[in-house]
Design a protein around this motif. Structure first.
Motif, PDB file in Angstrom:
ATOM      1  N   MET A   1       0.990  -1.044  -0.188  1.00  0.00           N
ATOM      2  CA  MET A   1      -0.129   0.241   0.404  1.00  0.00           C
ATOM      3  C   MET A   1       0.661   1.295   0.221  1.00  0.00           C
ATOM      4  O   MET A   1       2.171   1.467   0.091  1.00  0.00           O
ATOM      5  N   LYS A   2       0.150   2.086  -0.740  1.00  0.00           N
ATOM      6  CA  LYS A   2       1.617   3.673  -0.638  1.00  0.00           C
ATOM      7  C   LYS A   2       0.817   4.334   0.394  1.00  0.00           C
ATOM      8  O   LYS A   2      -0.579   4.867   0.198  1.00  0.00           O
ATOM      9  N   TYR A   3       1.994   5.210   0.695  1.00  0.00           N
ATOM     10  CA  TYR A   3       1.264   6.174   2.588  1.00  0.00           C
ATOM     11  C   TYR A   3       2.316   7.384   1.706  1.00  0.00           C
ATOM     12  O   TYR A   3       3.157   7.324   0.949  1.00  0.00           O
ATOM     13  N   LEU A   4       1.471   8.363   1.642  1.00  0.00           N
ATOM     14  CA  LEU A   4       2.232   9.427   1.441  1.00  0.00           C
ATOM     15  C   LEU A   4       2.384  10.399   3.066  1.00  0.00           C
ATOM     16  O   LEU A   4       1.762  10.409   3.908  1.00  0.00           O
ATOM     17  N   MET A   5       3.524  10.628   3.391  1.00  0.00           N
ATOM     18  CA  MET A   5       4.321  10.894   4.889  1.00  0.00           C
ATOM     19  C   MET A   5       4.718  12.443   3.973  1.00  0.00           C
ATOM     20  O   MET A   5       5.405  12.372   3.351  1.00  0.00           O
ATOM     21  N   LEU A   6       4.353  13.258   5.363  1.00  0.00           N
ATOM     22  CA  LEU A   6       3.996  13.866   5.409  1.00  0.00           C
ATOM     23  C   LEU A   6       5.610  14.485   5.903  1.00  0.00           C
ATOM     24  O   LEU A   6       5.326  14.379   7.370  1.00  0.00           O
ATOM     25  N   VAL A   7       6.448  15.506   6.429  1.00  0.00           N
ATOM     26  CA  VAL A   7       7.711  16.297   6.913  1.00  0.00           C
ATOM     27  C   VAL A   7       7.337  17.344   7.236  1.00  0.00           C
ATOM     28  O   VAL A   7       7.225  17.964   7.002  1.00  0.00           O
ATOM     29  N   CYS A   8       6.905  17.681   8.894  1.00  0.00           N
ATOM     30  CA  CYS A   8       6.866  19.048   8.963  1.00  0.00           C
ATOM     31  C   CYS A   8       7.151  19.250  10.232  1.00  0.00           C
ATOM     32  O   CYS A   8       7.799  18.286  11.011  1.00  0.00           O
ATOM     33  N   VAL A   9       7.595  19.925  10.744  1.00  0.00           N
ATOM     34  CA  VAL A   9       8.796  21.307  11.178  1.00  0.00           C
ATOM     35  C   VAL A   9       8.056  21.303  12.580  1.00  0.00           C
ATOM     36  O   VAL A   9       6.818  22.293  12.421  1.00  0.00           O
ATOM     37  N   PRO A  11       8.136  24.282  14.648  1.00  0.00           N
ATOM     38  CA  PRO A  11       9.182  25.730  14.749  1.00  0.00           C
ATOM     39  C   PRO A  11       9.189  25.682  16.747  1.00  0.00           C
ATOM     40  O   PRO A  11       9.717  26.364  17.361  1.00  0.00           O
ATOM     41  N   ASP A  12       8.487  24.966  17.568  1.00  0.00           N
ATOM     42  CA  ASP A  12       8.615  25.128  19.029  1.00  0.00           C
ATOM     43  C   ASP A  12       9.591  24.107  20.479  1.00  0.00           C
ATOM     44  O   ASP A  12       9.985  24.698  21.079  1.00  0.00           O
ATOM     45  N   THR A  69      -1.889  27.011   9.773  1.00  0.00           N
ATOM     46  CA  THR A  69      -0.605  25.805  11.477  1.00  0.00           C
ATOM     47  C   THR A  69       0.686  26.267  11.821  1.00  0.00           C
ATOM     48  O   THR A  69       1.057  27.089  10.621  1.00  0.00           O
ATOM     49  N   LYS A  70       0.751  26.397  12.408  1.00  0.00           N
ATOM     50  CA  LYS A  70       2.401  26.982  13.251  1.00  0.00           C
ATOM     51  C   LYS A  70       3.331  25.808  12.863  1.00  0.00           C
ATOM     52  O   LYS A  70       4.314  25.982  12.036  1.00  0.00           O
ATOM     53  N   ASP A  71       2.949  24.567  12.559  1.00  0.00           N
ATOM     54  CA  ASP A  71       3.700  23.396  11.955  1.00  0.00           C
ATOM     55  C   ASP A  71       4.036  23.897  10.737  1.00  0.00           C
ATOM     56  O   ASP A  71       2.591  23.774   9.691  1.00  0.00           O
ATOM     57  N   VAL A  72       4.604  23.137   9.339  1.00  0.00           N
ATOM     58  CA  VAL A  72       5.168  23.689   8.858  1.00  0.00           C
ATOM     59  C   VAL A  72       5.739  22.386   7.668  1.00  0.00           C
ATOM     60  O   VAL A  72       6.028  21.864   8.365  1.00  0.00           O
ATOM     61  N   ILE A  73       4.895  21.660   6.586  1.00  0.00           N
ATOM     62  CA  ILE A  73       5.224  21.115   5.862  1.00  0.00           C
ATOM     63  C   ILE A  73       6.569  21.228   5.880  1.00  0.00           C
ATOM     64  O   ILE A  73       6.746  22.711   4.389  1.00  0.00           O
ATOM     65  N   ALA A  74       8.071  20.453   5.641  1.00  0.00           N
ATOM     66  CA  ALA A  74       9.271  20.759   4.969  1.00  0.00           C
ATOM     67  C   ALA A  74       9.205  20.009   3.536  1.00  0.00           C
ATOM     68  O   ALA A  74       9.971  20.059   2.852  1.00  0.00           O
ATOM     69  N   GLY A  75       8.276  18.998   3.189  1.00  0.00           N
ATOM     70  CA  GLY A  75       8.782  17.783   2.408  1.00  0.00           C
ATOM     71  C   GLY A  75       7.153  16.555   2.509  1.00  0.00           C
ATOM     72  O   GLY A  75       6.978  16.713   3.350  1.00  0.00           O
ATOM     73  N   PHE A  76       7.969  15.349   1.573  1.00  0.00           N
ATOM     74  CA  PHE A  76       7.238  14.278   1.428  1.00  0.00           C
ATOM     75  C   PHE A  76       7.817  13.407   1.229  1.00  0.00           C
ATOM     76  O   PHE A  76       8.936  13.332   0.512  1.00  0.00           O
TER      77      PHE A  76
END
Length: 113
Positions: A1-9, A11-12, A69-76
């Motif tokens: 199964m394929k998954y999209l993995m969102l990589v989030c920063v 900041p705190d 949101t304060k969380d930032v998507i930095a990659g995938f």
């Protein structure tokens, strides 16, 4: 199964000096070698995002991300895993799981209901 993995920063979050965080190049090399990571990359900051909506047949374009949101998507990354348990194991080895957050979303292929 394929998954999209969102990589989030997160900041705190302030990492410790020796938090044991793995190296991202080592992680990518290991997952590429196992055929788990199909593709992935960094994304530009949310200030570079563009959101597109169509309302009443009119295209509406706004600068910035869809969500505030304060969380930032930095990659995938796109992963091919046997199941969610394997995807969680893979995500837990990513360095941003140690300093930010990883969101996993199963890909819903066209035609599957």
């Amino acid at each position: 199964m394929k998954y999209l993995m969102l990589v989030c920063v997160d900041p705190d979050f302030t990492p410790g000096e020796d938090d044991g965080k793995p190296d991202v190049d080592d992680w990518a090399g290991e997952m590429d070698g196992k055929g788990i990571r199909l593709m992935g990359d960094r994304t530009r900051p949310s200030s570079a995002a563009t959101t597109v909506r169509v309302r009443n047949r009119e295209v509406l374009v706004t600068d910035g991300p869809f969500t505030e949101t304060k969380d930032v998507i930095a990659g995938f990354d796109v992963l091919e895993c046997e199941d969610l348990d394997q995807a969680i194991e893979v995500a837990s080895k990513h360095p941003m799981a140690w300093a930010g957050a990883i969101e996993l979303r199963p890909v819903w292929p066209w035609g599957d209901e």
